[in-house]
Design an enzyme around this catalytic site. Structure first.
Site, short mmCIF file in Angstrom:
data_model
loop_
_atom_site.label_atom_id
_atom_site.label_comp_id
_atom_site.label_asym_id
_atom_site.label_seq_id
_atom_site.Cartn_x
_atom_site.Cartn_y
_atom_site.Cartn_z
CG ASP A 141 -1.72 4.32 -12.10
OD1 ASP A 141 -1.25 5.17 -11.34
OD2 ASP A 141 -2.51 3.43 -11.74
CD GLU A 185 0.48 6.94 -3.41
OE1 GLU A 185 -0.25 6.90 -4.42
OE2 GLU A 185 1.22 7.90 -3.15
#
EC number: 4.2.1.20
Length: 266
Positions: free
Chosen positions: A60, A49
């Site tokens: 995030d 990924e």
């Protein structure tokens, strides 16, 4: 059959769980990424990924957000990240690669052009955190033309209706966010996650991967018992904020080996 479908089918036949590793493209410098991807695959990663550096991430946590800042400061942009996948493909035609990022840079490039460039580089799938399935039909049609999979997120708060909508549209695998929070969070309720994953698997034949909050052998094993894939990001990215590039790369590879060994004990 896509590379993702082939990899999951192969692992299922071998009764193994997929280890999915997240790497921020260009962190801390562009030269690091491709060798690191190869080293992680050699150590036991099944699916890569690759993060697209973005200045305003919403999913995030601090570790990956700072990695994006380092990558951007080092000169890596979205097209550079895709070029890294193309370089990786010169030596590895088998390992599935999924890009993870946000919609804004894709819209700047243009849906059709972005997907065409990514497809030609050897990208197999895409996770756009802020593109909900209700608004993804146009983009999904373009991906389908290029045999690329669109991977959607489900969360602990996803309703039955939401689950049904996502599994109908998703391809490749379902990404289950195991906790209410951002990447790298420390608290993981494995029992609650197991119950939700079981519910999702009742609604789809697609593989279900679980990420957020998984950082060691114990949490990887717990989630590997109920999911088809374990997705780890911050544990690989964090060393690059603390160590020299060579030391950080070595530590990331050692983490891969630790997690691979844990999953192979299941």
């Amino acid at each position: 059959m896509s590379r993702l479908a082939q990899r999951f089918a192969h692992l299922k036949a071998e009764q193994k769980k997929a280890l999915v590793s997240y790497v921020m493209a260009g962190d801390p410098t562009p030269a690091v990424t491709v060798p690191l991807l190869h080293d992680m695959v050699a150590a036991g990663v099944d699916i890569l990924e690759v993060g697209l550096p973005f200045s305003d991430p919403m999913a995030d946590g601090p570790v990956i957000a700072l990695a994006a800042e380092r990558a951007l400061a080092g000169g890596t942009n979205t097209l550079d990240a895709i070029e890294m996948v193309k370089t990786f493909r010169q030596k590895d035609q088998d390992t599935p690669v999924v890009l993870m990022g946000y919609l804004n840079p894709v819209e700047v490039i243009g849906y059709e052009q972005f997907v065409q460039i990514a497809s030609q580089a050897g990208v197999d799938g895409l996770i756009l955190v802020d593109l909900p399935p209700e608004e993804a039909e146009e983009f999904d049609a373009i991906l389908a033309k290029h045999d690329m999979d669109q991977v959607f997120l489900l969360a602990p708060t996803s309703t039955d209706e939401r689950i049904a909508h996502v599994v109908k549209q998703a391809r490749g695998f379902i990404y289950y966010v195991s906790l209410k929070g951002v990447t790298g969070a420390a608290t993981l309720d494995t029992q609650a996650a197991a119950e939700r994953i079981a519910k999702i698997k009742q609604a789809t034949d697609l593989p279900v991967g679980v990420g957020f909050g998984i950082s060691d052998a114990t949490s990887a094993q717990a989630m590997g018992q109920v999911a088809d894939a374990v997705i780890v990001g911050s544990a690989f990215v964090k060393p690059f904020a603390e160590l020299s590039t060579s030391e950080a790369s070595a530590k990331a590879v050692e983490k891969v080996k630790e997690l691979r060994a844990a999953l192979d004990q299941l």
